[in-house]
Design a protein around this motif. Structure first.
Motif, PDB file in Angstrom:
ATOM      1  N   ILE A  29       0.837  -1.205   0.000  1.00 52.82           N
ATOM      2  CA  ILE A  29       0.000   0.000   0.000  1.00 52.82           C
ATOM      3  C   ILE A  29       0.869   1.251   0.000  1.00 52.82           C
ATOM      4  CG2 ILE A  29      -1.741   1.276   1.304  1.00 52.82           C
ATOM      5  CD1 ILE A  29      -2.765  -1.397   2.334  1.00 52.82           C
ATOM      6  N   HIS A  30       1.911   1.219   0.830  1.00 49.58           N
ATOM      7  CA  HIS A  30       2.800   2.381   0.885  1.00 49.58           C
ATOM      8  C   HIS A  30       3.516   2.587  -0.448  1.00 49.58           C
ATOM      9  CE1 HIS A  30       5.361   5.397   2.676  1.00 49.58           C
ATOM     10  NE2 HIS A  30       6.430   4.761   2.199  1.00 49.58           N
ATOM     11  N   ARG A  31       3.905   1.480  -1.086  1.00 47.55           N
ATOM     12  CA  ARG A  31       4.595   1.589  -2.377  1.00 47.55           C
ATOM     13  C   ARG A  31       3.658   2.155  -3.450  1.00 47.55           C
ATOM     14  NH1 ARG A  31       5.747  -2.637  -6.006  1.00 47.55           N
ATOM     15  NH2 ARG A  31       4.945  -4.093  -4.458  1.00 47.55           N
ATOM     16  N   MET A  32       2.399   1.711  -3.443  1.00 47.84           N
ATOM     17  CA  MET A  32       1.430   2.240  -4.410  1.00 47.84           C
ATOM     18  C   MET A  32       1.193   3.727  -4.186  1.00 47.84           C
ATOM     19  SD  MET A  32      -0.775   2.044  -6.904  1.00 47.84           S
ATOM     20  CE  MET A  32      -1.312   0.386  -7.267  1.00 47.84           C
ATOM     21  N   TYR A  33       1.049   4.116  -2.932  1.00 45.57           N
ATOM     22  CA  TYR A  33       0.803   5.530  -2.647  1.00 45.57           C
ATOM     23  C   TYR A  33       2.011   6.383  -3.022  1.00 45.57           C
ATOM     24  CZ  TYR A  33      -0.780   9.695  -0.196  1.00 45.57           C
ATOM     25  OH  TYR A  33      -1.176  10.966   0.107  1.00 45.57           O
ATOM     26  N   THR A  34       3.202   5.847  -2.768  1.00 44.47           N
ATOM     27  CA  THR A  34       4.414   6.574  -3.153  1.00 44.47           C
ATOM     28  C   THR A  34       4.500   6.728  -4.666  1.00 44.47           C
ATOM     29  OG1 THR A  34       5.542   5.691  -1.204  1.00 44.47           O
ATOM     30  CG2 THR A  34       6.920   6.605  -2.954  1.00 44.47           C
ATOM     31  N   THR A  35       4.137   5.662  -5.383  1.00 40.09           N
ATOM     32  CA  THR A  35       4.149   5.728  -6.848  1.00 40.09           C
ATOM     33  C   THR A  35       3.177   6.792  -7.351  1.00 40.09           C
ATOM     34  OG1 THR A  35       4.725   3.390  -6.973  1.00 40.09           O
ATOM     35  CG2 THR A  35       3.795   4.398  -8.944  1.00 40.09           C
ATOM     36  N   LEU A  36       1.994   6.848  -6.756  1.00 41.99           N
ATOM     37  CA  LEU A  36       1.008   7.847  -7.178  1.00 41.99           C
ATOM     38  C   LEU A  36       1.494   9.257  -6.868  1.00 41.99           C
ATOM     39  CD1 LEU A  36      -2.396   6.215  -6.142  1.00 41.99           C
ATOM     40  CD2 LEU A  36      -1.322   6.279  -8.379  1.00 41.99           C
ATOM     41  N   GLN A  37       2.109   9.427  -5.711  1.00 37.87           N
ATOM     42  CA  GLN A  37       2.613  10.758  -5.362  1.00 37.87           C
ATOM     43  C   GLN A  37       3.697  11.212  -6.333  1.00 37.87           C
ATOM     44  OE1 GLN A  37       3.729  10.234  -1.225  1.00 37.87           O
ATOM     45  NE2 GLN A  37       1.986  11.484  -0.560  1.00 37.87           N
ATOM     46  N   LYS A  38       4.583  10.295  -6.719  1.00 40.95           N
ATOM     47  CA  LYS A  38       5.649  10.661  -7.651  1.00 40.95           C
ATOM     48  C   LYS A  38       5.102  10.869  -9.063  1.00 40.95           C
ATOM     49  CE  LYS A  38       9.379   8.359  -5.117  1.00 40.95           C
ATOM     50  NZ  LYS A  38      10.422   7.307  -5.156  1.00 40.95           N
ATOM     51  N   PHE A  68      -5.885   1.511  -6.174  1.00 35.86           N
ATOM     52  CA  PHE A  68      -5.509   2.730  -6.903  1.00 35.86           C
ATOM     53  C   PHE A  68      -6.537   3.835  -6.679  1.00 35.86           C
ATOM     54  CE2 PHE A  68      -6.586   5.049 -10.816  1.00 35.86           C
ATOM     55  CZ  PHE A  68      -5.483   5.876 -10.904  1.00 35.86           C
ATOM     56  N   TRP A  69      -7.822   3.506  -6.804  1.00 40.52           N
ATOM     57  CA  TRP A  69      -8.853   4.534  -6.656  1.00 40.52           C
ATOM     58  C   TRP A  69      -8.953   5.016  -5.208  1.00 40.52           C
ATOM     59  CZ3 TRP A  69     -10.544   7.276 -10.399  1.00 40.52           C
ATOM     60  CH2 TRP A  69     -10.643   6.758 -11.690  1.00 40.52           C
ATOM     61  N   GLN A  70      -8.785   4.100  -4.255  1.00 33.10           N
ATOM     62  CA  GLN A  70      -8.868   4.525  -2.861  1.00 33.10           C
ATOM     63  C   GLN A  70      -7.718   5.442  -2.481  1.00 33.10           C
ATOM     64  OE1 GLN A  70      -9.129   0.902  -0.636  1.00 33.10           O
ATOM     65  NE2 GLN A  70     -11.317   0.605  -1.055  1.00 33.10           N
ATOM     66  N   LEU A  71      -6.524   5.144  -2.999  1.00 35.53           N
ATOM     67  CA  LEU A  71      -5.380   6.001  -2.692  1.00 35.53           C
ATOM     68  C   LEU A  71      -5.410   7.295  -3.514  1.00 35.53           C
ATOM     69  CD1 LEU A  71      -2.539   3.335  -2.448  1.00 35.53           C
ATOM     70  CD2 LEU A  71      -3.807   4.420  -0.592  1.00 35.53           C
ATOM     71  N   ALA A  72      -6.029   7.262  -4.702  1.00 34.59           N
ATOM     72  CA  ALA A  72      -6.120   8.480  -5.519  1.00 34.59           C
ATOM     73  C   ALA A  72      -6.960   9.548  -4.840  1.00 34.59           C
ATOM     74  CB  ALA A  72      -6.705   8.145  -6.888  1.00 34.59           C
ATOM     75  N   ALA A  73      -7.880   9.114  -3.967  1.00 35.29           N
ATOM     76  CA  ALA A  73      -8.702  10.092  -3.243  1.00 35.29           C
ATOM     77  C   ALA A  73      -7.869  10.929  -2.281  1.00 35.29           C
ATOM     78  CB  ALA A  73      -9.818   9.380  -2.493  1.00 35.29           C
ATOM     79  N   LYS A  74      -6.666  10.448  -1.926  1.00 33.67           N
ATOM     80  CA  LYS A  74      -5.795  11.199  -1.016  1.00 33.67           C
ATOM     81  C   LYS A  74      -4.938  12.232  -1.742  1.00 33.67           C
ATOM     82  CE  LYS A  74      -7.071   8.477   2.374  1.00 33.67           C
ATOM     83  NZ  LYS A  74      -7.870   8.964   3.516  1.00 33.67           N
ATOM     84  N   LEU A  75      -4.929  12.195  -3.074  1.00 35.57           N
ATOM     85  CA  LEU A  75      -4.080  13.112  -3.832  1.00 35.57           C
ATOM     86  C   LEU A  75      -4.718  14.501  -3.896  1.00 35.57           C
ATOM     87  CD1 LEU A  75      -3.105  10.772  -6.804  1.00 35.57           C
ATOM     88  CD2 LEU A  75      -1.720  11.337  -4.803  1.00 35.57           C
ATOM     89  N   ALA A  81      -3.315  22.044 -10.283  1.00 42.32           N
ATOM     90  CA  ALA A  81      -3.702  21.693 -11.653  1.00 42.32           C
ATOM     91  C   ALA A  81      -2.700  20.730 -12.275  1.00 42.32           C
ATOM     92  CB  ALA A  81      -3.820  22.958 -12.499  1.00 42.32           C
ATOM     93  N   HIS A  82      -1.412  20.869 -11.949  1.00 43.77           N
ATOM     94  CA  HIS A  82      -0.404  19.963 -12.515  1.00 43.77           C
ATOM     95  C   HIS A  82      -0.647  18.532 -12.048  1.00 43.77           C
ATOM     96  CE1 HIS A  82       2.298  23.784 -12.610  1.00 43.77           C
ATOM     97  NE2 HIS A  82       1.481  23.728 -13.647  1.00 43.77           N
ATOM     98  N   SER A  83      -0.978  18.368 -10.767  1.00 44.26           N
ATOM     99  CA  SER A  83      -1.250  17.028 -10.243  1.00 44.26           C
ATOM    100  C   SER A  83      -2.474  16.422 -10.916  1.00 44.26           C
ATOM    101  CB  SER A  83      -1.461  17.091  -8.729  1.00 44.26           C
ATOM    102  OG  SER A  83      -0.292  17.553  -8.076  1.00 44.26           O
ATOM    103  N   CYS A  84      -3.518  17.224 -11.120  1.00 45.88           N
ATOM    104  CA  CYS A  84      -4.733  16.709 -11.757  1.00 45.88           C
ATOM    105  C   CYS A  84      -4.467  16.324 -13.209  1.00 45.88           C
ATOM    106  CB  CYS A  84      -5.843  17.753 -11.663  1.00 45.88           C
ATOM    107  SG  CYS A  84      -7.469  17.138 -12.151  1.00 45.88           S
ATOM    108  N   TRP A  85      -3.662  17.130 -13.923  1.00 50.48           N
ATOM    109  CA  TRP A  85      -3.339  16.808 -15.316  1.00 50.48           C
ATOM    110  C   TRP A  85      -2.516  15.523 -15.402  1.00 50.48           C
ATOM    111  CZ3 TRP A  85      -4.493  17.427 -20.150  1.00 50.48           C
ATOM    112  CH2 TRP A  85      -3.552  17.161 -21.147  1.00 50.48           C
ATOM    113  N   LYS A  86      -1.541  15.355 -14.512  1.00 50.70           N
ATOM    114  CA  LYS A  86      -0.736  14.135 -14.519  1.00 50.70           C
ATOM    115  C   LYS A  86      -1.565  12.920 -14.114  1.00 50.70           C
ATOM    116  CE  LYS A  86       3.624  16.501 -13.496  1.00 50.70           C
ATOM    117  NZ  LYS A  86       4.741  16.643 -12.530  1.00 50.70           N
ATOM    118  N   PHE A  87      -2.508  13.125 -13.202  1.00 50.54           N
ATOM    119  CA  PHE A  87      -3.397  12.020 -12.832  1.00 50.54           C
ATOM    120  C   PHE A  87      -4.229  11.574 -14.037  1.00 50.54           C
ATOM    121  CE2 PHE A  87      -7.700  10.759 -11.547  1.00 50.54           C
ATOM    122  CZ  PHE A  87      -7.407   9.618 -10.817  1.00 50.54           C
ATOM    123  N   SER A  88      -4.689  12.529 -14.856  1.00 53.68           N
ATOM    124  CA  SER A  88      -5.454  12.171 -16.057  1.00 53.68           C
ATOM    125  C   SER A  88      -4.596  11.338 -17.005  1.00 53.68           C
ATOM    126  CB  SER A  88      -5.942  13.440 -16.760  1.00 53.68           C
ATOM    127  OG  SER A  88      -6.721  14.231 -15.892  1.00 53.68           O
TER     128      SER A  88
END
Length: 620
Positions: A29-38, A68-75, A81-88
């Protein structure tokens, strides 16, 4: 609290025993969240491909996108706007290359994507890009949920036509959805290029690369969708007339021009050429009316405009000198023995590595299962939490309802006292009304007795009324009889007038003079106001007119005028016998009488003159 601490607290509350795999769960879980943050950092630069690949691999390891979706809610997607564009962009890559369950699991997050798109739509910069990209992603999710046989990469299966459907209706719907998909892709790429400067600095800068990175999956999707359109439009034109498909051809031609321009722009950008092979569209649009099956083959398999530039190979490590010193002090047997030991250790190491790899795979598989169970348990706890909150809210609602019922009960008690007081007052008024009613009954009885005494008087009044009604009836009968007599008399007079008209001027002068004198005396003796006097006058006028016309023919005009006036009076007397207009009759009668008087005087003078002449003759 970080996501690591949150997961740890959930694990500690779990009912499953905490084993050796618990740290691995937290690590996943921590690795997935770290990947999403990066991958969705706040800097204006493109995400690194290794972070994107890690996210894709982790969805395949978990065989689900729920984490992925549960951790994306923490972003901070609604903050930066840059984070939202990269998430897309990350979501687009996951939809293309992630685990196939992501499409069904992503439908529940449609409202979240729509909310993000509407939130950023009013903000300049990345706002329009996020709006267009979110619409594209929601359309892609719906498209793949509708056509489940197509993978996220849109690689066509060998039997795509039977899976789409051999009926024209199914192929028609598939082409319609594909055209909608392509139009959304073109809108997104146009939005990207509209926000960029066409100079080289823009396409080569980190900010430009951050925007252009979305063109990579757009190129990959559009190439396959273009091939689908060409293939199925050719099939539809071979089965249906040309007119119903005119709208499809118009839309496809517009997409062809936009797609050709888009590919030509991408070929000129080095950043895109290094990441993907850009296809080239043929110079002319496909011909769907041709009878040659192979005429559109070049549109179904597109040529490439470039080859991906491979990175230069990393330098090979320098060869190390042999650590085995072979000289005259070491024999061949010693060398062979050392080599055998090395080979044995190497083989043992390989076996150990294979065993460890199998154990690692088993461990990963077990970890995936445990993570799935953990996520299910977390979902269950969340549901229980929601249920407890719902129960708490319902309890509060019930308490509020109970308080309101108590308040209503107090108000009802007060109303009860008020109603009882009002009832007592009404009861007293009722007793008064009963007494008044009894008094009225007694007074009514006394009045009834008095009326019984006055009954003979009322009987006499009734008899008088009967006599009066009989008198009125007799009066009506008399009036009717008089009217009949008047009508009879009127008719007789009319007959007399007509008969006298026929004998005018037939009598002798002597008879006319004598009768005239008698009629004149009788007329002077009769009144002219009553109806019967009028009758007599009219009869006399008839006779006078007859005599006057017989005496002298010059009196015919005056006598006829008299008769006409009499007829007019009689005609008018039909409606109202009492209203008689006698003025004209009187005037005509006076005129006739005056003429008769003058005629009589002339006659007397003539007789006297004749007598005198006779006397003179006798004397002579």
């Amino acid at each position: 609290m970080s996501i690591r601490h949150t997961v740890s607290s959930v694990l500690n509350r779990g009912r499953t025993p905490i084993g050796e795999l618990q740290p691995n769960r937290e690590e996943i879980i921590h690795r997935m969240y770290t990947t999403l943050q990066k991958s969705c950092s706040k800097t204006d630069e493109p995400p690194k491909e290794k972070h994107i690949r890690n996210a894709i691999v982790q969805t395949h390891e978990a065989k689900s996108s729920t984490l992925f979706w549960q951790l994306a809610a923490k972003l901070p997607l609604a903050v930066n706007a840059h984070s939202c564009w990269k998430f897309s962009y990350l979501l687009h890559k996951l939809l293309r290359e992630g685990h196939h369950s992501i499409f069904k699991q992503s439908r529940a997050y449609h409202p979240k994507l729509d909310e993000l798109s509407r939130y950023w739509s009013h903000i300049q910069g990345y706002g329009p890009l996020i709006l267009s990209y979110m619409k594209l992603l929601m359309l892609k999710i719906e498209f793949h949920n509708k056509y489940e046989f197509l993978p996220g990469s849109l690689t066509p299966p060998s039997n795509i036509v039977p899976k789409v459907g051999t009926e024209p209706d199914a192929q028609f719907c598939f082409v319609l959805d594909t055209l909608d998909y392509l139009e959304n892709l073109m809108e997104t790429q146009k939005a990207i290029f509209r926000t960029m400067d066409r100079s080289k600095n823009s396409t080569s800068s980190a900010s430009g690369h951050n925007r252009l990175c979305a063109c990579i999956p757009i190129i990959a999707d559009s190439e396959q969708l273009y091939s689908f359109c060409v293939k199925f439009l050719s099939l539809l034109h071979s089965q249906l007339p040309s007119e119903p498909l005119a709208g499809f051809r118009t839309r496809f031609l517009q997409i062809y021009n936009d797609l050709k321009t888009f590919y030509e722009q991408c070929v000129t950008i080095l950043y895109i050429r290094q990441l993907i092979q850009v296809p080239i569209l043929p110079s002319s649009a496909p011909d769907f009316h041709s009878n040659i099956p192979e005429v559109n083959n070049e549109h179904q398999t597109l040529r490439r405009a470039n080859q991906i530039e491979e990175r230069p190979p990393s330098p090979e490590p320098s060869t190390t000198e042999s650590l085995i010193d072979i000289d005259e002090n070491h024999g061949i047997s010693q060398i062979q023995e050392d080599q055998f030991q090395v080979y044995a250790q190497l083989e043992q190491s390989q076996e150990e590595t294979s065993r460890l790899q199998s154990e690692l795979e088993n461990t990963k598989r077990e970890q995936t299962i445990e993570v799935t169970k953990l996520l299910e348990y977390i979902s269950q706890l969340e549901r229980e939490k929601v249920e407890s909150e719902t129960s708490k809210l319902s309890l509060q609602t019930n308490q509020a309802t109970l308080n309101s019922l108590k308040t209503e009960n107090d108000e009802l008690s007060k109303k009860k006292v008020t109603v009882e007081n009002a009832f007592q007052q009404l009861k007293m008024k009722h007793m008064k009304l009963v007494q008044m009613h009894a008094e009225h009954l007694r007074s009514t009885a006394s009045i009834k007795g008095e009326l019984e005494c006055k009954i003979p008087f009322f009987s006499r009044c009734a008899r008088a009324k009967t006599i009066y009604l009989a008198h009125e009836t007799n009066k009506k009968r008399i009036n009717s009889h008089l009217n009949g007599m008047f009508e009879f008399l009127r008719l007789q007079i009319m007959k007399e007038i007509q008969s006298e008209k026929s004998v005018l001027g037939t009598r002798s002068a002597k008879d006319r003079g004598k009768e005239y004198a008698l009629k004149l005396e009788s007329i002077e003796q009769q009144p002219e106001t009553a109806f019967y006097n009028l009758t007599y006058v009219c009869l006399s006028a008839i006779q006078i007119c007859s005599e006057a016309s017989n005496i002298d023919g010059n009196m015919l005009d005056s006598t006829q005028e008299l008769l006409l006036n009499v007829e007019e009076v009689l005609e008018n007397s039909k409606d109202n016998p009492k209203a008689l207009e006698l003025d004209k009759v009187k005037a005509s009668l006076q005129s006739v009488m005056e003429n008769l008087r003058k005629l009589n005087e002339d006659t007397v003078n003539e007789e006297q003159l004749g007598t005198a002449l006779v006397a003179e003759l006798d004397v002579a």
